[in-house]
Design a protein around this motif. Structure first.
Motif, PDB file in Angstrom:
ATOM      1  N   SER A 283       1.146  -1.305  -0.336  1.00 18.68           N
ATOM      2  CA  SER A 283      -0.489   0.046  -0.385  1.00 18.68           C
ATOM      3  C   SER A 283       0.881   0.989   0.132  1.00 18.68           C
ATOM      4  N   GLU A 284       0.674   2.016  -0.595  1.00 18.60           N
ATOM      5  CA  GLU A 284       0.908   3.588  -1.128  1.00 18.60           C
ATOM      6  C   GLU A 284       1.001   4.378   0.713  1.00 18.60           C
ATOM      7  N   HIS A 285       0.143   3.017   1.522  1.00 23.72           N
ATOM      8  CA  HIS A 285       0.953   4.119   2.909  1.00 23.72           C
ATOM      9  C   HIS A 285       2.096   3.637   4.000  1.00 23.72           C
ATOM     10  N   GLU A 286       2.295   2.682   3.224  1.00 25.77           N
ATOM     11  CA  GLU A 286       3.123   2.428   3.908  1.00 25.77           C
ATOM     12  C   GLU A 286       4.884   2.496   3.527  1.00 25.77           C
ATOM     13  N   PHE A 287       4.869   4.186   2.878  1.00 31.99           N
ATOM     14  CA  PHE A 287       6.473   4.206   1.972  1.00 31.99           C
ATOM     15  C   PHE A 287       6.197   5.813   1.965  1.00 31.99           C
ATOM     16  N   GLU A 288       7.323   6.252   2.215  1.00 27.08           N
ATOM     17  CA  GLU A 288       7.385   7.852   2.060  1.00 27.08           C
ATOM     18  C   GLU A 288       8.664   8.046   0.953  1.00 27.08           C
ATOM     19  N   THR A 289       8.024   9.210   0.088  1.00 27.02           N
ATOM     20  CA  THR A 289       8.891   9.469  -1.088  1.00 27.02           C
ATOM     21  C   THR A 289       9.287  10.050  -1.279  1.00 27.02           C
ATOM     22  N   ILE A 290      10.705  10.394  -1.688  1.00 32.13           N
ATOM     23  CA  ILE A 290      11.108  11.442  -1.970  1.00 32.13           C
ATOM     24  C   ILE A 290      11.787  12.108  -3.240  1.00 32.13           C
ATOM     25  N   GLN A 291      12.096  12.784  -3.897  1.00 37.48           N
ATOM     26  CA  GLN A 291      13.046  13.001  -5.547  1.00 37.48           C
ATOM     27  C   GLN A 291      14.105  13.954  -4.985  1.00 37.48           C
ATOM     28  N   ARG A 292      16.618  12.945  -4.879  1.00 44.99           N
ATOM     29  CA  ARG A 292      16.950  13.816  -4.875  1.00 44.99           C
ATOM     30  C   ARG A 292      18.474  13.441  -6.172  1.00 44.99           C
ATOM     31  N   LYS A 293      19.029  14.398  -6.691  1.00 48.52           N
ATOM     32  CA  LYS A 293      19.773  14.072  -7.157  1.00 48.52           C
ATOM     33  C   LYS A 293      19.553  13.378  -8.533  1.00 48.52           C
ATOM     34  N   GLY A 294      18.465  13.754  -9.237  1.00 48.66           N
ATOM     35  CA  GLY A 294      18.386  12.472  -9.983  1.00 48.66           C
ATOM     36  C   GLY A 294      17.759  10.825  -9.748  1.00 48.66           C
ATOM     37  N   PHE A 295      17.194  10.969  -8.538  1.00 44.84           N
ATOM     38  CA  PHE A 295      16.530   9.791  -8.282  1.00 44.84           C
ATOM     39  C   PHE A 295      15.041   9.770  -7.242  1.00 44.84           C
ATOM     40  N   TYR A 296      14.836   8.602  -7.512  1.00 43.21           N
ATOM     41  CA  TYR A 296      13.281   8.537  -6.784  1.00 43.21           C
ATOM     42  C   TYR A 296      13.354   7.636  -5.448  1.00 43.21           C
ATOM     43  N   PHE A 297      13.195   7.920  -4.625  1.00 43.85           N
ATOM     44  CA  PHE A 297      13.594   7.224  -3.775  1.00 43.85           C
ATOM     45  C   PHE A 297      12.334   6.542  -2.600  1.00 43.85           C
ATOM     46  N   CYS A 298      12.333   5.818  -2.067  1.00 43.92           N
ATOM     47  CA  CYS A 298      10.595   4.483  -1.605  1.00 43.92           C
ATOM     48  C   CYS A 298      11.254   4.192  -0.464  1.00 43.92           C
ATOM     49  N   ILE A 299      10.728   4.758   0.406  1.00 47.46           N
ATOM     50  CA  ILE A 299      11.453   4.030   1.638  1.00 47.46           C
ATOM     51  C   ILE A 299      10.312   3.062   2.950  1.00 47.46           C
ATOM     52  N   GLN A 300      10.647   2.636   2.897  1.00 43.46           N
ATOM     53  CA  GLN A 300       9.664   1.695   3.235  1.00 43.46           C
ATOM     54  C   GLN A 300      10.012   1.540   5.010  1.00 43.46           C
ATOM     55  N   ILE A 301       9.567   2.328   5.726  1.00 47.86           N
ATOM     56  CA  ILE A 301       9.920   2.161   7.225  1.00 47.86           C
ATOM     57  C   ILE A 301       9.770   0.942   8.023  1.00 47.86           C
ATOM     58  N   ASN A 302       9.114   0.203   7.851  1.00 48.96           N
ATOM     59  CA  ASN A 302       9.107  -0.540   9.002  1.00 48.96           C
ATOM     60  C   ASN A 302       9.823  -2.686   8.698  1.00 48.96           C
ATOM     61  N   GLU A 303      10.075  -2.365   7.198  1.00 49.73           N
ATOM     62  CA  GLU A 303      11.143  -3.078   6.739  1.00 49.73           C
ATOM     63  C   GLU A 303      12.251  -2.523   6.549  1.00 49.73           C
ATOM     64  N   LYS A 304      12.718  -1.242   7.190  1.00 55.09           N
ATOM     65  CA  LYS A 304      13.852  -0.558   6.659  1.00 55.09           C
ATOM     66  C   LYS A 304      14.553  -1.127   5.487  1.00 55.09           C
ATOM     67  N   LYS A 305      13.677  -0.725   4.642  1.00 55.45           N
ATOM     68  CA  LYS A 305      14.234  -1.157   3.095  1.00 55.45           C
ATOM     69  C   LYS A 305      13.881   0.703   1.858  1.00 55.45           C
ATOM     70  N   ILE A 306      15.127   0.392   1.336  1.00 57.81           N
ATOM     71  CA  ILE A 306      14.427   2.311   0.592  1.00 57.81           C
ATOM     72  C   ILE A 306      14.527   1.190  -0.811  1.00 57.81           C
ATOM     73  N   TYR A 307      14.102   1.322  -1.761  1.00 61.53           N
ATOM     74  CA  TYR A 307      13.710   1.628  -3.207  1.00 61.53           C
ATOM     75  C   TYR A 307      14.310   2.988  -4.403  1.00 61.53           C
ATOM     76  N   PHE A 308      14.831   2.997  -5.116  1.00 62.21           N
ATOM     77  CA  PHE A 308      15.258   3.182  -5.855  1.00 62.21           C
ATOM     78  C   PHE A 308      15.469   3.319  -7.140  1.00 62.21           C
ATOM     79  N   VAL A 309      14.700   4.503  -7.767  1.00 59.61           N
ATOM     80  CA  VAL A 309      14.827   4.309  -9.358  1.00 59.61           C
ATOM     81  C   VAL A 309      15.566   5.788  -9.905  1.00 59.61           C
ATOM     82  N   LEU A 310      16.510   5.604 -10.672  1.00 58.60           N
ATOM     83  CA  LEU A 310      17.174   6.367 -10.958  1.00 58.60           C
ATOM     84  C   LEU A 310      16.828   7.323 -12.515  1.00 58.60           C
ATOM     85  N   TYR A 311      17.261   8.278 -13.265  1.00 60.49           N
ATOM     86  CA  TYR A 311      16.453   8.425 -14.436  1.00 60.49           C
ATOM     87  C   TYR A 311      17.466  10.203 -14.691  1.00 60.49           C
ATOM     88  N   LYS A 312      18.347   9.877 -15.610  1.00 63.12           N
ATOM     89  CA  LYS A 312      19.671  10.668 -16.006  1.00 63.12           C
ATOM     90  C   LYS A 312      19.551  11.956 -17.206  1.00 63.12           C
TER      91      LYS A 312
END
Length: 135
Positions: A106-135
């Protein structure tokens, strides 16, 4: 220690069990990973595509404080989860099976940010970060 390099015309896969394993690789290979990776990171994965300058990745972490500070930093642009999802879906045929499963998360499990070409999604309860890079 498991290090996997799979290079071919279509993609380049990297996987490291620990930060120490990851830290030993050359800077060119690290360029497909975000600079926010700290020494407590483990199970680092990345698949990158030169033809579209795109990369998908994830890693787990132990300590919350370091990553929490990045996600609330004034240098960080908060984004809607839908934008992260959109960036992933732009290359959905290349999305690795270990990236977020939209059907079971569920999108409510995540916080999402953009930083330096990366899009991040943190799943806090799992202590996991996903990322996508677009250059």
């Amino acid at each position: 220690m498991t290090v996997l390099f799979d290079g071919c015309a279509e993609n380049y896969n990297q996987q490291y069990d620990t930060f120490n394993d990851f830290n030993k690789v050359n800077q060119r290979n690290k360029g497909w990973f975000p600079a926010i990776i700290n020494s407590d990171a483990y199970d680092l994965k990345n698949v990158s595509y030169l033809d579209s300058l795109t990369a998908f990745g994830s890693f787990n972490y132990v300590e919350n404080n370091f990553y929490d500070s990045i996600f609330v930093s004034p240098k960080t642009k908060r984004i809607e989860f839908s934008l992260f999802e959109q960036k992933v879906n732009e290359h959905s045929n290349r999305k690795p099976n270990w990236l977020i499963n939209w059907n079971t998360s569920s999108e409510h499990e995540f916080e999402t940010i953009q930083r330096k070409g990366f899009y991040f999604c943190i799943q806090i309860n799992e202590k996991k970060i996903y990322f996508v890079l677009y250059k």
